[in-house]
Design a protein around this motif. Structure first.
Motif, PDB file in Angstrom:
ATOM      1  N   HIS A  41       5.635  -0.709   2.022  1.00  0.00           N
ATOM      2  CA  HIS A  41       6.744   0.159   1.647  1.00  0.00           C
ATOM      3  C   HIS A  41       7.974  -0.675   1.284  1.00  0.00           C
ATOM      4  CE1 HIS A  41       5.058   4.134   2.620  1.00  0.00           C
ATOM      5  NE2 HIS A  41       4.422   3.500   3.594  1.00  0.00           N
TER       6      HIS A  41
ATOM      7  N   GLU B 162      14.285  -3.227   4.397  1.00  0.00           N
ATOM      8  CA  GLU B 162      13.236  -2.924   5.370  1.00  0.00           C
ATOM      9  C   GLU B 162      13.855  -2.990   6.754  1.00  0.00           C
ATOM     10  OE1 GLU B 162       8.657  -3.541   5.679  1.00  0.00           O
ATOM     11  OE2 GLU B 162       9.639  -5.455   6.105  1.00  0.00           O
TER      12      GLU B 162
ATOM     13  N   GLY C 262       5.646   4.005   8.066  1.00  0.00           N
ATOM     14  CA  GLY C 262       4.880   4.627   6.989  1.00  0.00           C
ATOM     15  C   GLY C 262       3.446   4.964   7.324  1.00  0.00           C
TER      16      GLY C 262
ATOM     17  N   GLU D 209       2.580   8.709   6.702  1.00  0.00           N
ATOM     18  CA  GLU D 209       2.985   9.305   5.421  1.00  0.00           C
ATOM     19  C   GLU D 209       1.969  10.349   4.964  1.00  0.00           C
ATOM     20  OE1 GLU D 209       3.273   7.855   0.828  1.00  0.00           O
ATOM     21  OE2 GLU D 209       4.355   6.638   2.299  1.00  0.00           O
TER      22      GLU D 209
END
Length: 337
Positions: A121, A236, A292, A295
């Motif tokens: 990500h 991040e 993530g 997701e």
């Protein structure tokens, strides 16, 4: 099961200290062969638990041998072009949740570790010029980005900060390889806080800014990069970002598109937990909206995004959400489950 949810047992081929409180693990397949491919910015999950390594029997969160299994994410810092190994660097975090202490104290050469991923990500976009900012162990995803930018012939500079020079993993290696004109090593005890304004300079087009590090650094960089063109800044996070002015949590219904099942999500329960109560398991890891793992695609309805991962464009698109923390702004949210 999505590809990034598959688990694989890898063996610790090498363990080496790379800074005060930081160890680097090189992982390989026990019988040799090709490890999963990845691109700069990717991380893997370590499924930590009892046994000599990660305890390959139970799922994260389930007890085994009197101990709990849990999941932690670590950025890949090796060479994406090396098909035989994966490398991570782990900082022992005093007062952390126990993952780093487990790696430091209980995992060594020859141990078999259960992994999941890679997942990305924090992908590196194409750009003629990059400004990289790293704080402490945040250097790990930045290193392969620098390699890729260098190979592409792009211009780049790195501003790398940490508490002390001895605590900054790979600092000497980067400076020796690329020179002080492109690698600016700025330990806090020698230079104070990072001069972000001086490093960024005036806002301009054709530049991608990448940063990984502790939340105060990311917040300061977000403020400094505010006047820059939209989409310039890529971050991040290690921990969730505080969400200001979030709507009060209310009850809503989640419908599962594949089965037609409807599940009510109370105000005091997450989507993930409400689905688990109904017997529907969604893979999770951080449960903070930063990794993530969970997701999930949105079929219809309006998500209330409360993660620290999606970009503004992704939020506005409303096609995915992180059900560990996010909710719904519509009475019904239909998910691809």
């Amino acid at each position: 099961m999505r590809a990034q949810e598959q688990t694989e047992d890898l063996v610790v081929q090498q363990r080496e200290p790379v800074a005060d409180g930081v160890v680097c693990l090189t992982l390989a397949r026990p019988g040799g062969g090709t490890v999963p491919g990845w691109e700069p910015g990717a991380h893997i999950d370590l499924l930590l638990g009892p046994g000599p390594g990660l305890g390959a029997g139970a799922e994260p969160g389930s007890p085994a041998g009197g101990e709990e299994h849990f999941v932690r994410q670590y950025s890949l810092c090796g060479d994406p072009g090396d098909p035989s190994t994966l490398r991570i660097a782990v900082l022992r975090a005093p007062g952390g949740r126990g993952g780093s202490a487990y790696v430091h104290d209980r995992i060594g050469p020859g141990d078999v570790v259960r992994t999941r991923g890679p997942r990305n990500h924090f992908a590196l976009v194409d750009s003629p010029q990059y400004l990289f900012v790293a704080g402490g162990i945040g250097i790990t995803p930045i290193m392969p980005m620098i390699e890729k930018a260098e190979a592409a012939g792009a211009g780049w500079t790195l501003l790398y900060g940490g508490r002390t020079r001895s605590s900054m993993a790979f600092a000497a290696q980067l400076a020796d390889r690329y020179g002080d004109d492109r690698v600016m090593i700025r330990p806090e005890d020698e230079f104070g806080l990072l001069d972000l304004a001086g490093f960024l300079g005036a806002p301009r087009d054709g530049v991608a800014i990448y940063c990984c590090g502790p939340e105060p650094l990311l917040a300061a960089l977000e403020q400094q990069a505010g006047p820059w063109p939209a989409g310039t800044l890529h971050l991040e996070r290690f921990s969730p970002k505080e969400i200001a002015d979030a709507p009060a949590a209310g009850e809503f219904v989640v419908e599962l598109a594949r089965s037609g099942t409807a599940v009510t999500v109370p105000a005091d329960r997450s989507i993930v937990d409400a689905l688990a109560d109904a017997g529907v398991q969604v893979p999770t890891s951080c449960r903070e909206g930063t990794c993530g793992t969970c997701e999930t695609a949105v079929v219809s309805g309006v998500p209330d995004h409360r993660d620290s991962l999606l970009t503004e464009d992704e939020r506005e698109g409303g096609t995915v959400l992180m059900p560990c923390v996010s909710r719904a702004l519509s009475p019904v949210l239909v998910l691809d489950l």
